[in-house]
Design an enzyme around this catalytic site. Structure first.
Site: not given
Length: 331
Positions: A43, A46, A48, A52, A178, A191
């Site tokens: 699974l 993200g 789209s 991902g 990141s 971030y």
């Protein structure tokens, strides 16, 4: 050489040291050039665009059963992925999931587990956003959205999949972090704070899940040309327009550029991340790394990762209660 995994490291301190050294030497030989992910149920959040979407296609082409999740279905990106799956005969199911919504998270995970016939094999926590600018300029709306998406969203998904994974006695969780989860760039909003939290949360999970045979890997990408730049500009421009002037006054040059960042000059291959994740999935349980830095350029966090692992071992490695967990992960 017999397979050495971190579960066996729980046997005792003396055995731990010897076996960990052997595991570290053996790992590179176990990574296949084209991993076979047949039988794996994965699974991903993200899907789209970006890592991902690329990952959903890549893992399915390697034989996995993929649950590709995204917000706001129906949407063109979901329909396009479903069409590609039909055309290529890939086992990809598109599910609606907004990582901000507890009920939607629970429903999507339940649907995926039902279609997988039980616990998911792998969770890839990937969905995230960026809102840049000075820390002082970040209002509470931006701050809540950033933490809710990038930190609490990962937490919601991990908690949702863990009961079934623990009951089955195995599984794997990835957190896409990141470089900025280990180093800090000025004017990147919250971030780094988000990704530092992800790094800490999932390292702690890695220790706590050793007895349940569930591996955790934190993937640390550098800068890649994904749609995150477009989305970040939208969020950042909205923040710039509504932020209180008293806070913007301290950073006029930076504020003037908010929402105008250009990531188009980045040429690194987005597929670096799905390839790295697929290779780690294919490794034997218990030998997978806690962290994997992936970048088309420099990797400034490698030394930080080395030092923090050594520090954890020096601080807690000798503890009778938690030492075996720490040694297992860092072995």
């Amino acid at each position: 050489m017999p397979t050495i995994d971190r579960r066996s490291l729980l046997a005792g301190a003396a055995a731990t040291t010897a076996l960990a050294a052997g595991a570290a030497r053996a790992q590179p030989d176990r990574v296949a050039a084209r991993p076979d992910l047949s039988g794996k149920s994965i699974l991903i959040t993200g899907c789209s665009s970006g890592f991902g979407r690329a990952g959903a296609e890549h893992y399915a082409r390697l034989g996995a059963k993929v649950f590709a999740t995204m917000r706001n279905l129906p949407r063109p990106e979901g329909e396009e992925l479903e069409r590609l799956a039909r055309d290529e005969g890939l086992d990809i199911t598109v599910l609606e999931l907004d990582v901000l919504d507890d009920d939607m998270v629970a429903r999507a995970v339940s649907q995926a587990e039902g279609m997988a016939g039980g616990a998911l094999g792998v969770l890839v926590n990937n969905a995230g956003i960026g809102i840049s600018g000075p820390v002082e300029v970040q209002d509470m709306e931006a701050t809540r959205l950033a933490f809710d998406t990038n930190v609490f969203g990962y937490y919601r998904l991990a908690r949702a999949v863990l009961p079934a994974m623990r009951a089955r006695g195995g599984g794997q969780i990835f957190a896409v972090s990141s470089q900025l989860g280990r180093v800090i760039a000025p004017y990147a909003g919250h971030y780094s704070a988000n990704k530092f939290a992800v790094e800490a949360m999932f390292e702690q999970l890695a220790y706590e899940l050793v007895p349940h045979n569930i591996d955790v890997t934190i993937v640390e990408p550098g800068g890649y040309p994904t749609k995150v730049w477009v989305n970040r500009n939208v969020y950042t421009a909205a923040l710039r327009d509504r932020a209180a002037q008293v806070h913007k006054d301290g950073y006029p040059d930076v504020v003037a550029r908010m929402g105008l960042e250009d990531g188009s000059g980045r040429t690194a291959d987005v597929m670096d991340i799905p390839r790295a994740i697929a290779q780690i999935i294919a490794m034997p349980p218990g030998t997978r790394p806690l962290r994997r830095a992936v970048s088309g350029g420099s990797i400034p966090q490698e030394e930080i990762n080395r030092v923090t692992a050594a520090t954890q071992l020096a601080w807690l490695g000798g503890s009778q209660r938690v030492g075996p967990l720490v040694r297992a992960v860092h072995g």
